[in-house]
Design a protein around this motif. Structure first.
Motif, PDB file in Angstrom:
ATOM      1  N   LYS A   1       0.827  -1.202   0.000  1.00  0.00           N
ATOM      2  CA  LYS A   1       0.000   0.000   0.000  1.00  0.00           C
ATOM      3  C   LYS A   1       0.865   1.256   0.000  1.00  0.00           C
ATOM      4  O   LYS A   1       1.949   1.285   0.573  1.00  0.00           O
ATOM      5  N   ALA A   2       0.383   2.293  -0.662  1.00  0.00           N
ATOM      6  CA  ALA A   2       1.045   3.597  -0.660  1.00  0.00           C
ATOM      7  C   ALA A   2       0.266   4.543   0.242  1.00  0.00           C
ATOM      8  O   ALA A   2      -0.961   4.650   0.131  1.00  0.00           O
ATOM      9  N   TYR A   3       0.973   5.219   1.126  1.00  0.00           N
ATOM     10  CA  TYR A   3       0.361   6.114   2.097  1.00  0.00           C
ATOM     11  C   TYR A   3       0.775   7.560   1.823  1.00  0.00           C
ATOM     12  O   TYR A   3       1.943   7.918   2.023  1.00  0.00           O
ATOM     13  N   PRO A   4      -0.138   8.418   1.381  1.00  0.00           N
ATOM     14  CA  PRO A   4       0.204   9.837   1.288  1.00  0.00           C
ATOM     15  C   PRO A   4       0.545  10.405   2.670  1.00  0.00           C
ATOM     16  O   PRO A   4      -0.159  10.129   3.652  1.00  0.00           O
ATOM     17  N   VAL A   5       1.642  11.135   2.739  1.00  0.00           N
ATOM     18  CA  VAL A   5       2.034  11.805   3.985  1.00  0.00           C
ATOM     19  C   VAL A   5       1.987  13.300   3.705  1.00  0.00           C
ATOM     20  O   VAL A   5       2.916  13.874   3.132  1.00  0.00           O
ATOM     21  N   VAL A   6       0.882  13.920   4.077  1.00  0.00           N
ATOM     22  CA  VAL A   6       0.629  15.317   3.733  1.00  0.00           C
ATOM     23  C   VAL A   6       0.299  16.088   5.007  1.00  0.00           C
ATOM     24  O   VAL A   6      -0.602  15.713   5.750  1.00  0.00           O
ATOM     25  N   THR A   7       1.041  17.143   5.241  1.00  0.00           N
ATOM     26  CA  THR A   7       0.802  17.988   6.406  1.00  0.00           C
ATOM     27  C   THR A   7      -0.355  18.950   6.151  1.00  0.00           C
ATOM     28  O   THR A   7      -1.109  19.273   7.064  1.00  0.00           O
ATOM     29  N   ALA A   8      -0.495  19.413   4.901  1.00  0.00           N
ATOM     30  CA  ALA A   8      -1.599  20.311   4.548  1.00  0.00           C
ATOM     31  C   ALA A   8      -1.755  20.363   3.043  1.00  0.00           C
ATOM     32  O   ALA A   8      -0.772  20.272   2.301  1.00  0.00           O
ATOM     33  N   ASN A   9      -3.001  20.491   2.586  1.00  0.00           N
ATOM     34  CA  ASN A   9      -3.314  20.823   1.202  1.00  0.00           C
ATOM     35  C   ASN A   9      -3.822  22.263   1.182  1.00  0.00           C
ATOM     36  O   ASN A   9      -4.870  22.553   1.755  1.00  0.00           O
ATOM     37  N   MET A  10      -3.068  23.145   0.556  1.00  0.00           N
ATOM     38  CA  MET A  10      -3.515  24.535   0.483  1.00  0.00           C
ATOM     39  C   MET A  10      -2.801  25.245  -0.661  1.00  0.00           C
ATOM     40  O   MET A  10      -1.808  24.731  -1.200  1.00  0.00           O
ATOM     41  N   SER A  11      -3.310  26.390  -1.009  1.00  0.00           N
ATOM     42  CA  SER A  11      -2.665  27.180  -2.057  1.00  0.00           C
ATOM     43  C   SER A  11      -1.458  27.913  -1.477  1.00  0.00           C
ATOM     44  O   SER A  11      -1.360  28.129  -0.261  1.00  0.00           O
ATOM     45  N   TYR A  12      -0.550  28.304  -2.369  1.00  0.00           N
ATOM     46  CA  TYR A  12       0.588  29.103  -1.918  1.00  0.00           C
ATOM     47  C   TYR A  12       0.118  30.470  -1.418  1.00  0.00           C
ATOM     48  O   TYR A  12       0.750  31.075  -0.544  1.00  0.00           O
ATOM     49  N   THR A  13      -0.988  30.945  -1.944  1.00  0.00           N
ATOM     50  CA  THR A  13      -1.541  32.214  -1.476  1.00  0.00           C
ATOM     51  C   THR A  13      -1.951  32.108  -0.016  1.00  0.00           C
ATOM     52  O   THR A  13      -1.665  32.998   0.801  1.00  0.00           O
ATOM     53  N   ASP A  14      -2.610  31.001   0.337  1.00  0.00           N
ATOM     54  CA  ASP A  14      -3.017  30.801   1.727  1.00  0.00           C
ATOM     55  C   ASP A  14      -1.806  30.560   2.630  1.00  0.00           C
ATOM     56  O   ASP A  14      -1.794  30.988   3.792  1.00  0.00           O
ATOM     57  N   LEU A  15      -0.788  29.877   2.106  1.00  0.00           N
ATOM     58  CA  LEU A  15       0.436  29.691   2.887  1.00  0.00           C
ATOM     59  C   LEU A  15       1.089  31.042   3.155  1.00  0.00           C
ATOM     60  O   LEU A  15       1.558  31.305   4.276  1.00  0.00           O
ATOM     61  N   ALA A  16       1.112  31.904   2.149  1.00  0.00           N
ATOM     62  CA  ALA A  16       1.680  33.238   2.332  1.00  0.00           C
ATOM     63  C   ALA A  16       0.942  34.000   3.418  1.00  0.00           C
ATOM     64  O   ALA A  16       1.561  34.670   4.259  1.00  0.00           O
ATOM     65  N   ALA A  17      -0.393  33.888   3.429  1.00  0.00           N
ATOM     66  CA  ALA A  17      -1.185  34.570   4.457  1.00  0.00           C
ATOM     67  C   ALA A  17      -0.883  34.016   5.845  1.00  0.00           C
ATOM     68  O   ALA A  17      -0.820  34.765   6.826  1.00  0.00           O
ATOM     69  N   MET A  18      -0.684  32.703   5.941  1.00  0.00           N
ATOM     70  CA  MET A  18      -0.360  32.070   7.213  1.00  0.00           C
ATOM     71  C   MET A  18       0.987  32.566   7.733  1.00  0.00           C
ATOM     72  O   MET A  18       1.138  32.879   8.921  1.00  0.00           O
ATOM     73  N   ILE A  19       1.964  32.656   6.838  1.00  0.00           N
ATOM     74  CA  ILE A  19       3.290  33.120   7.237  1.00  0.00           C
ATOM     75  C   ILE A  19       3.244  34.603   7.599  1.00  0.00           C
ATOM     76  O   ILE A  19       3.894  35.042   8.563  1.00  0.00           O
ATOM     77  N   ALA A  20       2.463  35.379   6.851  1.00  0.00           N
ATOM     78  CA  ALA A  20       2.334  36.808   7.139  1.00  0.00           C
ATOM     79  C   ALA A  20       1.790  37.037   8.545  1.00  0.00           C
ATOM     80  O   ALA A  20       2.276  37.900   9.292  1.00  0.00           O
TER      81      ALA A  20
ATOM     82  N   THR B   1      -5.529  15.105  -2.832  1.00  0.00           N
ATOM     83  CA  THR B   1      -6.704  15.707  -2.184  1.00  0.00           C
ATOM     84  C   THR B   1      -7.785  14.682  -1.824  1.00  0.00           C
ATOM     85  O   THR B   1      -8.676  14.983  -1.037  1.00  0.00           O
ATOM     86  N   SER B   2      -7.711  13.472  -2.366  1.00  0.00           N
ATOM     87  CA  SER B   2      -8.708  12.453  -2.019  1.00  0.00           C
ATOM     88  C   SER B   2      -8.426  11.805  -0.667  1.00  0.00           C
ATOM     89  O   SER B   2      -9.270  11.090  -0.126  1.00  0.00           O
ATOM     90  N   THR B   3      -7.254  12.053  -0.101  1.00  0.00           N
ATOM     91  CA  THR B   3      -6.892  11.506   1.210  1.00  0.00           C
ATOM     92  C   THR B   3      -7.048  12.590   2.269  1.00  0.00           C
ATOM     93  O   THR B   3      -6.458  13.660   2.147  1.00  0.00           O
ATOM     94  N   PRO B   4      -7.833  12.337   3.328  1.00  0.00           N
ATOM     95  CA  PRO B   4      -7.981  13.344   4.386  1.00  0.00           C
ATOM     96  C   PRO B   4      -6.638  13.653   5.031  1.00  0.00           C
ATOM     97  O   PRO B   4      -5.715  12.841   5.032  1.00  0.00           O
ATOM     98  N   VAL B   5      -6.533  14.872   5.579  1.00  0.00           N
ATOM     99  CA  VAL B   5      -5.329  15.302   6.287  1.00  0.00           C
ATOM    100  C   VAL B   5      -5.691  15.526   7.757  1.00  0.00           C
ATOM    101  O   VAL B   5      -6.624  16.270   8.056  1.00  0.00           O
ATOM    102  N   PRO B   6      -4.976  14.867   8.689  1.00  0.00           N
ATOM    103  CA  PRO B   6      -3.890  13.912   8.466  1.00  0.00           C
ATOM    104  C   PRO B   6      -4.430  12.570   7.974  1.00  0.00           C
ATOM    105  O   PRO B   6      -5.599  12.261   8.172  1.00  0.00           O
ATOM    106  N   ASN B   7      -3.554  11.780   7.350  1.00  0.00           N
ATOM    107  CA  ASN B   7      -3.948  10.499   6.769  1.00  0.00           C
ATOM    108  C   ASN B   7      -4.492   9.583   7.869  1.00  0.00           C
ATOM    109  O   ASN B   7      -3.762   9.169   8.762  1.00  0.00           O
ATOM    110  N   PRO B   8      -5.799   9.226   7.806  1.00  0.00           N
ATOM    111  CA  PRO B   8      -6.386   8.429   8.890  1.00  0.00           C
ATOM    112  C   PRO B   8      -5.821   7.018   8.985  1.00  0.00           C
ATOM    113  O   PRO B   8      -5.827   6.422  10.069  1.00  0.00           O
ATOM    114  N   ASP B   9      -5.340   6.471   7.877  1.00  0.00           N
ATOM    115  CA  ASP B   9      -4.733   5.139   7.934  1.00  0.00           C
ATOM    116  C   ASP B   9      -3.476   5.140   8.797  1.00  0.00           C
ATOM    117  O   ASP B   9      -3.198   4.176   9.522  1.00  0.00           O
TER     118      ASP B   9
END
Length: 307
Positions: free
Chosen positions: A220-239, A274-282
């Motif tokens: 099995k392959a497990y996506p390891v994703v901390t967040a799915n977001m746009s770079y625009t939203d990341l910029a706002a978070m850092i700001a 994007t089809s895998t919830p964050v954090p990966n429930p598996d």
């Protein structure tokens, strides 16, 4: 805490491998064995100073790899992508990956976790066929599945640490700007905090693969994703965290087909996961405790850019 359960870590002096080593040391269930070509390097000596066994092996020399893996019950494998410009003098990533798997089988390794990504030629049905840095890992992953060794693959997103390792976040006259080729302001990207979440995922899989009561399925392959977001939203978070103006701009194509198709595919497919919830429930069900991107910004970005 010492342990007689040895697990080998390739790339232990690099970003992913060091994440795994640090998490294994903190947990104590396993004794990490760092596999490196140069045990005398500064990074290798530093790891050894933490009490980690450091073993020399060259992936071009099968005997050395087999010997380095003997006695290890599990292995974390990361292979270096052949980023352009390619080097014809070195073995290809596929050659290296298959050689490690073959050596692990000969050494009696019971379980392998491989750091991977989706093959983009297959995913895009041929639209993006020049991204060998993805397709090579997909080929190794398929070889691993057919090896007869119990295995799992981690599918990583764009490294959150690229903000400084790839110089994606740059200082401007008014604050900072994030610049990435081809990505539009609204396209999503999958971000992986490698220094935290890769180690969490690997530890969870190492601790679970022998337990018949869990849902672990080899191959099995497990996506390891901390967040799915746009770079625009990341910029706002850092700001918000820095209290400074942070913007995002779309950089022009690099002119290197492998890179440009990688960025174009990532933008078109919103980072692939994007089809895998964050954090990966598996993985959380197996005990992985993932971080958030807000924590990454607070702990890592502010430390580097908050001056």
């Amino acid at each position: 805490m010492s342990s007689s359960r040895i697990v080998a870590v390739f790339g232990a002096t690099g970003h992913q491998g060091s994440s795994v080593v640090q998490r294994l040391l903190k947990d104590g269930t396993f004794a990490p064995r760092a596999i490196t070509r140069d045990p005398q390097s500064e990074a290798a000596v530093k790891i050894k100073g933490l009490g980690v066994e450091v073993v020399k092996a060259d992936t071009a020399d099968k005997t050395s790899v087999v010997n380095a893996l003997r006695g290890a019950e599990a292995v974390f494998v990361v292979t270096l992508s052949g980023f352009p410009p390619y080097s014809p003098e070195k073995p290809s990533e596929v050659t290296v990956g298959k050689a490690i798997i073959n050596a692990a089988k000969e050494a009696g390794v019971k379980f392998i976790v491989f750091s991977s990504v989706p093959g983009l030629t297959k995913l895009s049905r041929g639209k993006y066929s020049k991204v060998s840095i993805y397709d090579d890992k997909a080929e190794i992953e398929e070889y691993l599945k057919a090896s007869g060794i119990a295995n799992a693959s981690l599918h990583l997103g764009g490294f959150a640490e690229n903000l400084w390792t790839r110089n994606n976040l740059k200082k401007t006259d008014t604050g900072f700007n994030i610049s990435v080729p081809i990505y539009t302001p609204t396209a999503l990207n999958a971000f992986t905090w490698v220094g935290h979440d890769v180690g969490e995922a690997v530890l969870a899989l190492f601790k679970s693969y022998l337990d018949p009561s869990n849902f672990f399925v080899s191959g099995k392959a497990y996506p390891v994703v901390t967040a799915n977001m746009s770079y625009t939203d990341l910029a706002a978070m850092i700001a918000k965290a820095l209290g400074k103006d942070v913007t995002f701009t779309t950089a022009p194509p690099t002119g290197i087909p492998a890179y440009d198709e990688m960025f174009a595919a990532g933008a078109e497919y919103d980072g692939f996961y994007t089809s895998t919830p964050v954090p990966n429930p598996d993985l959380t069900a197996l005990g992985a405790k993932f971080a958030t991107l807000e924590e990454f910004v607070e702990m890592e970005v502010k430390k580097r850019f908050g001056q």
